[in-house]
Motif scaffolding. Structure first.
Motif, PDB file in Angstrom:
ATOM      1  N   GLY A  48       0.784  -1.228   0.000  1.00 56.76           N
ATOM      2  CA  GLY A  48       0.000   0.000   0.000  1.00 56.76           C
ATOM      3  C   GLY A  48       0.813   1.273   0.000  1.00 56.76           C
ATOM      4  N   MET A  49       2.091   1.153  -0.286  1.00 54.31           N
ATOM      5  CA  MET A  49       2.975   2.306  -0.214  1.00 54.31           C
ATOM      6  C   MET A  49       3.941   2.273  -1.391  1.00 54.31           C
ATOM      7  SD  MET A  49       4.991   3.421   3.229  1.00 54.31           S
ATOM      8  CE  MET A  49       3.575   3.136   4.257  1.00 54.31           C
ATOM      9  N   ASP A  50       4.169   3.420  -2.011  1.00 57.02           N
ATOM     10  CA  ASP A  50       5.099   3.515  -3.126  1.00 57.02           C
ATOM     11  C   ASP A  50       6.368   4.239  -2.684  1.00 57.02           C
ATOM     12  OD1 ASP A  50       3.307   2.427  -5.076  1.00 57.02           O
ATOM     13  OD2 ASP A  50       2.265   4.353  -5.108  1.00 57.02           O
ATOM     14  N   GLU A  51       7.496   3.810  -3.233  1.00 60.84           N
ATOM     15  CA  GLU A  51       8.729   4.551  -2.995  1.00 60.84           C
ATOM     16  C   GLU A  51       8.680   5.801  -3.858  1.00 60.84           C
ATOM     17  OE1 GLU A  51      13.560   4.040  -2.867  1.00 60.84           O
ATOM     18  OE2 GLU A  51      12.359   2.460  -3.783  1.00 60.84           O
ATOM     19  N   LEU A  52       8.852   6.951  -3.239  1.00 56.62           N
ATOM     20  CA  LEU A  52       8.893   8.220  -3.961  1.00 56.62           C
ATOM     21  C   LEU A  52      10.367   8.553  -4.173  1.00 56.62           C
ATOM     22  CD1 LEU A  52       7.305  10.586  -5.171  1.00 56.62           C
ATOM     23  CD2 LEU A  52       7.323  11.659  -2.910  1.00 56.62           C
ATOM     24  N   LYS A  53      10.886   8.211  -5.359  1.00 58.34           N
ATOM     25  CA  LYS A  53      12.319   8.358  -5.644  1.00 58.34           C
ATOM     26  C   LYS A  53      12.797   9.798  -5.484  1.00 58.34           C
ATOM     27  CE  LYS A  53      13.328   4.144  -7.320  1.00 58.34           C
ATOM     28  NZ  LYS A  53      14.196   3.236  -6.652  1.00 58.34           N
ATOM     29  N   GLU A  54      11.898  10.752  -5.706  1.00 60.45           N
ATOM     30  CA  GLU A  54      12.278  12.166  -5.608  1.00 60.45           C
ATOM     31  C   GLU A  54      12.280  12.677  -4.167  1.00 60.45           C
ATOM     32  OE1 GLU A  54       9.670  11.125  -7.484  1.00 60.45           O
ATOM     33  OE2 GLU A  54      10.562  11.142  -9.483  1.00 60.45           O
ATOM     34  N   LEU A  55      11.914  11.822  -3.220  1.00 57.76           N
ATOM     35  CA  LEU A  55      12.054  12.129  -1.799  1.00 57.76           C
ATOM     36  C   LEU A  55      13.333  11.429  -1.370  1.00 57.76           C
ATOM     37  CD1 LEU A  55      10.573  13.596   0.509  1.00 57.76           C
ATOM     38  CD2 LEU A  55       9.527  11.404   1.096  1.00 57.76           C
TER      39      LEU A  55
END
Length: 128
Positions: free
Chosen positions: A5-12
């Motif tokens: 239920g969670m995506d890695e936000l590469k820009e964070l």
């Protein structure tokens, strides 16, 4: 690593800005080696992100310690696009350790995301 239920936000992006051995800080007898670390969370995305929690994994020889909790250093910082949040904290060890983990956040539209904390080392000077 994929979290349900969670995506890695590469820009964070998380950076470990410095790690300092601080033997002058108070530490318990069984973990006499205090370290101060400096972390920055950079929001290079187009979305506002509020940091809601964290999970650290500290591997010290055969011993693994998992540290989880709400927010970061008692705060739930909201990081606007192009901004960053920096802080420092500390950890005590009995010996050298390797640390990694993730910060968990929520975007302005309610989507859960995470950012990896890159692996870093807590190395006791002169430790054999």
């Amino acid at each position: 690593m994929r979290l349900p239920g969670m995506d890695e936000l590469k820009e964070l992006r998380v950076t470990v800005d410095d790690v300092i051995y601080m033997p002058t800080l108070d530490a318990p007898e069984e973990k006499p080696h205090p370290f101060v670390y400096f972390i920055s969370i950079h929001n290079e995305s187009t979305e506002t992100v509020t940091i809601k929690g964290r999970k650290w994994v500290v591997q010290e020889g055969e011993e693994m310690t998992v540290v989880e909790g709400d927010g970061v250093v008692g705060q739930t910082p909201t990081i606007e696009p192009g901004a960053h949040f920096s802080y420092n904290s500390y950890h005590v060890t009995a010996a050298d350790a390797v640390v990694e983990g993730a910060f968990f956040g929520r975007t302005g539209d309610g989507r859960w995301v995470f950012a990896r904390i890159p692996e870093f080392r807590l190395e006791v000077p002169g430790w054999v």
